[in-house]
Motif scaffolding. Structure first.
Motif, PDB file in Angstrom:
ATOM      1  N   THR A   1      -3.242   7.021   0.083  1.00 44.69           N
ATOM      2  CA  THR A   1      -3.815   5.716   1.365  1.00 44.69           C
ATOM      3  C   THR A   1      -2.985   4.288   0.630  1.00 44.69           C
ATOM      4  O   THR A   1      -2.063   3.546   0.922  1.00 44.69           O
TER       5      THR A   1
ATOM      6  N   LYS B   1       1.232  -0.044   4.995  1.00 43.05           N
ATOM      7  CA  LYS B   1       0.275  -0.923   5.264  1.00 43.05           C
ATOM      8  C   LYS B   1       0.027  -2.076   4.897  1.00 43.05           C
ATOM      9  O   LYS B   1      -0.996  -2.631   5.315  1.00 43.05           O
TER      10      LYS B   1
ATOM     11  N   GLN C   1       6.609   1.869   1.542  1.00 47.60           N
ATOM     12  CA  GLN C   1       5.434   2.789   1.314  1.00 47.60           C
ATOM     13  C   GLN C   1       5.944   3.643   0.244  1.00 47.60           C
ATOM     14  O   GLN C   1       7.296   3.977  -0.877  1.00 47.60           O
TER      15      GLN C   1
ATOM     16  N   ARG D   1       0.918  -1.050  -0.059  1.00 47.10           N
ATOM     17  CA  ARG D   1       0.011  -0.141  -0.372  1.00 47.10           C
ATOM     18  C   ARG D   1       0.899   0.764  -0.070  1.00 47.10           C
ATOM     19  O   ARG D   1       1.980   1.256   0.469  1.00 47.10           O
ATOM     20  N   TRP D   2       0.403   2.266  -0.608  1.00 39.08           N
ATOM     21  CA  TRP D   2       1.455   3.805  -0.674  1.00 39.08           C
ATOM     22  C   TRP D   2       1.363   3.637   0.285  1.00 39.08           C
ATOM     23  O   TRP D   2       2.277   5.077   0.920  1.00 39.08           O
ATOM     24  N   ASP D   3       0.805   4.270   1.344  1.00 36.24           N
ATOM     25  CA  ASP D   3       0.729   4.641   3.318  1.00 36.24           C
ATOM     26  C   ASP D   3       1.566   3.327   4.188  1.00 36.24           C
ATOM     27  O   ASP D   3       2.220   3.801   5.324  1.00 36.24           O
TER      28      ASP D   3
END
Length: 412
Positions: free
Chosen positions: A383, A310, A338, A306-308
């Motif tokens: 996100t 997570k 990330q 995930r970009w965030d």
């Protein structure tokens, strides 16, 4: 417009050029482009044979293309026609005979085939000269049909295809058919791997992976154009990405049926086991012998990041499954990748995979409403997803929907 010498030179290089393309869809685009260049044809189509039908799958039209904004693509409806003598393409497939027609609007009434005006009337186009050639393998089996439309002279006037055009296109078609048969074998091998995964997880179907791959290539191409990537690099990357994206979840062959087919929510331990399919998928491509192996390993490993930060599996060595030194959190767990730490292909397939999951009916859920899908994707920009890719996603939304319609469960 190519000179006669340029045409001959191109023909000698054609086999090498086509042999470097492995994906069926990318290959057919290139074949059609090159065929039109040889004959200076304004438009053209390729039909792929599927049992007793011809699938209208690939088409190009310069006149209509010029009416669109830069980097936009024409969106065509896909359809199929029976292999019989009633249509021009059907006649060529049924008989194996080439048709060189000067003007399709002036066909003799005694001929068994007819020209359908449906496309012309819908698109506001005028088809005139048409050269339709069978694509045959060495056993004289028809693999598909190549059709080029409206050849033009030096001054851009539509004229008829010459006898020399016909001879050269026969040679072209023989080379293209060899490449087509090879690409179909490659696609069949990939789909066999998908069916193997489907035996474990019913969600991994041929139409699903074809859609994800189609979405991924469309998003990548627009990203690459934005970033001024060299066109040769784009062409090569589209080829390997499409095949790699099809195999994004192949690592599920190593996941227990008790987990994949559990009718209830997974517990924490089961979820951790399920996440291992990313690592197992990457391991299948550990012995890298080509750009495809590298791309497939990257996609398998990274499409749930995930970009965030997570997502999973994070900064791990897929060979051991252990965290890479320096990438652990205070509690000892692996830090997720990330932002741009996630390889581009992984970020793209993550978005493509979720879009298809939301918009497709499954045995355990209905397809989401279109407005809810768009809201969910937009809400997760920055996100779950790379925000630039989400922007590209919405700019290409109609094209992505057309890809979806092409690879329905019924069509495949």
């Amino acid at each position: 417009m190519l000179t006669e010498q340029e045409k001959l030179d191109s023909l000698t290089r054609l086999g090498i050029e086509l042999s470097q393309i492995n994906d069926l869809d990318i290959l057919m685009e290139r074949v059609l482009t090159r065929a039109r260049q040889f004959a200076n044809a304004d438009a053209g189509s390729i039909y792929i044979r599927q049992e007793d039908w011809l699938n209208f799958s690939y088409t190009q039209n310069d006149t209509l293309q010029k009416k669109l904004p830069r980097n936009e693509k024409l969106i065509y409806s896909t359809f199929k026609i029976p292999i019989d003598t009633k249509s021009i393409a059907g006649y060529v497939a049924a008989t194996g005979r080439t048709l060189n027609i000067r003007d399709v609007y002036r066909l003799e009434a005694t001929l068994p085939y007819r020209f359908s005006k449906r496309f012309d009337e819908t698109a506001g186009y005028k088809t005139q000269s048409v050269l339709t050639i069978p694509l045959e393998n060495s056993n004289r089996n028809i693999l598909g049909i190549l059709q080029i439309i409206n050849t033009q002279d030096d001054e851009g006037r539509i004229t008829e295809f010459s006898h020399r055009d016909e001879l050269m296109m026969h040679h072209f078609a023989s080379v293209a058919a060899v490449a087509l048969e090879r690409a179909q074998m490659t696609r069949a091998l990939i789909l066999r791997m998908i069916r193997m995964a489907e035996m474990r997880d019913p969600r991994e179907t041929g139409p699903h992976v074809n859609r994800v791959a189609g979405f991924a290539v469309e998003i990548y191409e627009q990203w690459a154009l934005r970033h001024h990537i060299d066109h040769k690099v784009i062409d090569k990357s589209r080829d390997v990405l499409r095949m790699a994206a099809m195999l994004h979840d192949v690592g599920k062959v190593a996941t227990s049926d008790l987990i994949l087919k559990k009718p209830a929510r997974l517990n924490a331990d089961e979820y951790e086991d399920m996440k291992q399919h990313t690592i197992q998928g990457a391991r299948l491509f550990e012995q890298q012998q080509s750009d495809f192996d590298e791309a497939a390993g990257i996609v398998a490993l990274n499409h749930h990041e995930r970009w965030d930060g997570k997502g999973y599996p994070g900064h791990v060595d897929f060979r051991t499954g252990l965290a890479i030194k320096g990438y652990t959190l205070p509690d000892g767990s692996v830090r997720g990748k990330q932002g741009n730490e996630i390889p581009l292909f992984g970020r793209i397939v993550a978005l493509a995979d979720v879009f298809d999951a939301l918009s497709t009916k499954r045995t355990y859920k209905e397809a989401w409403d279109e407005s809810d899908i768009r809201e969910q994707i937009e809400k997760n920009a920055g996100t779950h997803f790379d925000p630039e890719l989400v922007e590209i996603f919405f700019s290409r939304y109609e094209m992505l929907r057309s890809i979806q319609k092409r690879y329905t469960e019924e069509a495949c």
